[in-house]
Enzyme design. Structure first.
Site, PDB file in Angstrom:
ATOM      1  N   ASP A 173      -7.070   8.522  -4.903  1.00 46.29           N
ATOM      2  CA  ASP A 173      -5.953   7.744  -5.435  1.00 46.29           C
ATOM      3  C   ASP A 173      -4.714   8.160  -4.641  1.00 46.29           C
ATOM      4  OD1 ASP A 173      -3.723   6.848  -6.937  1.00 46.29           O
ATOM      5  OD2 ASP A 173      -4.945   6.802  -8.759  1.00 46.29           O
TER       6      ASP A 173
ATOM      7  N   TYR B 204       8.435  -5.030  -6.556  1.00 45.97           N
ATOM      8  CA  TYR B 204       7.463  -5.085  -5.452  1.00 45.97           C
ATOM      9  C   TYR B 204       8.212  -5.197  -4.119  1.00 45.97           C
ATOM     10  CZ  TYR B 204       3.827  -6.640  -2.258  1.00 45.97           C
ATOM     11  OH  TYR B 204       2.988  -6.753  -1.175  1.00 45.97           O
TER      12      TYR B 204
END
Ligand SMILES: NC(=O)c1ccc[n+]([C@@H]2O[C@H](COP(=O)([O-])OP(=O)(O)OC[C@H]3O[C@@H](n4cnc5c(N)ncnc54)[C@H](OP(=O)(O)O)[C@@H]3O)[C@@H](O)[C@H]2O)c1
Length: 255
Positions: free
Chosen positions: A57, A150
């Site tokens: 991750d 984003y």
């Protein structure tokens, strides 16, 4: 060896296929172990290249630090790192967004890219060679409504890449950023948290980029001669002029 983060789907997976087909050994990373295993097995058989994979991750800085100690001889072999793992979550006005989504985007798209860079930098610096290819976005340069956090993470990623290129001036290490427009991947499914209909609507009525189109660009950028650096490559589908301007069919041609 080409290290690719986010190799379990979309652009990262397509990069794995393109680089394997060009004869490069690979090191694939992502969270979904089964996908990594099956892609690695397939590419080994199809192209007779070495394919390592690590379940990781990118938000986990400790995992990167462990890797740096445990895998130093493999890290020495990395010539290009495609810093690709990333995601968008939600498409709401900022005032309606959630801090959990914001944190996950910042931790993955920006901090994850930073930890990936931190992992490779000592090896690249020692060897005085290497190439970082960051997966940016047109959303970094041209904002669109409700893209807020984003876009901010991708703008920060572009800034990080540009700064890194300045900091490495005088070395033979290259830094490039790809900035794709609409690419049909699992991106929208992730963004809309499994809402397939909403995800499909993003790509309806136009021909988006395929992940392979972006992988072609990555391969081209990586294979320029060593004295050539592509700083940034913006790649749109022909039916898209900016993140918020797309031509969908049926449509009347402009007069
Ligand atoms: N699709 C587009 O229109 C578009 C346009 C411009 C830029 N991009 C950028 O392109 C990159 C790849 O996206 P995609 O379109 O190929 O989407 P995708 O198909 O959803 O692939 C995203 C990849 O990122 C990995 N990932 C996400 N979170 C992660 C984490 N915490 N740790 C490790 N890996 C993680 C996923 O792997 P696991 O889930 O297995 O971990 C997956 O392999 C992203 O950075 C995205 O922002 C996409």
């Amino acid at each position: 060896m080409i290290l690719i983060t986010g190799a379990t789907s979309g652009i990262g997976e397509a990069c794995a296929r393109a680089f394997a087909a060009s004869g490069k050994d690979l090191w694939l990373m992502g969270r979904r172990a089964e996908r990594l295993q099956s892609l690695a097995a397939e590419l080994r058989t199809a192209h007779r290249v070495e394919v390592r994979h690590t379940v990781l991750d990118v938000r986990d800085r400790e995992a990167f630090r462990d890797l740096a100690t445990r895998e130093s001889s493999s890290l020495e072999r990395v010539e290009t790192c495609i810093v690709n793992a990333g995601l968008a979550l939600g498409l709401e006005p900022l005032q309606e967004g959630t801090s959990e989504d914001w944190e996950q985007m910042i931790d993955t798209n920006l901090k994850g890219a930073l930890w990936t860079t931190e992992l490779l930098l000592p090896f690249f610096t020692r060897a005085n060679r290497g190439h970082f290819i960051f997966m940016g976005s047109v959303a970094a340069r041209w904002m669109y409504a409700r893209g807020n956090v984003y876009s901010a993470t991708k703008a920060a990623l572009h800034a990080l890449a540009e700064s890194l290129r300045l900091d490495l001036l005088g070395s033979r290490i290259r830094v490039s950023t790809l900035a794709p427009g609409l690419v049909e991947t699992e991106f929208s499914r992730v963004r809309f948290k499994g809402d397939e209909q909403r995800a499909e609507a993003v790509y309806s009525g136009l021909e988006p980029l395929s992940p392979g189109d972006v992988a072609d660009a990555a391969l081209w950028v990586a294979t320029r001669p060593e004295h050539v650096t592509i700083q940034e490559l913006v790649i749109y589908p022909t039916a898209q002029a900016s993140p918020s301007q797309v031509a969908r069919t049926p449509a009347t041609p402009p007069r």
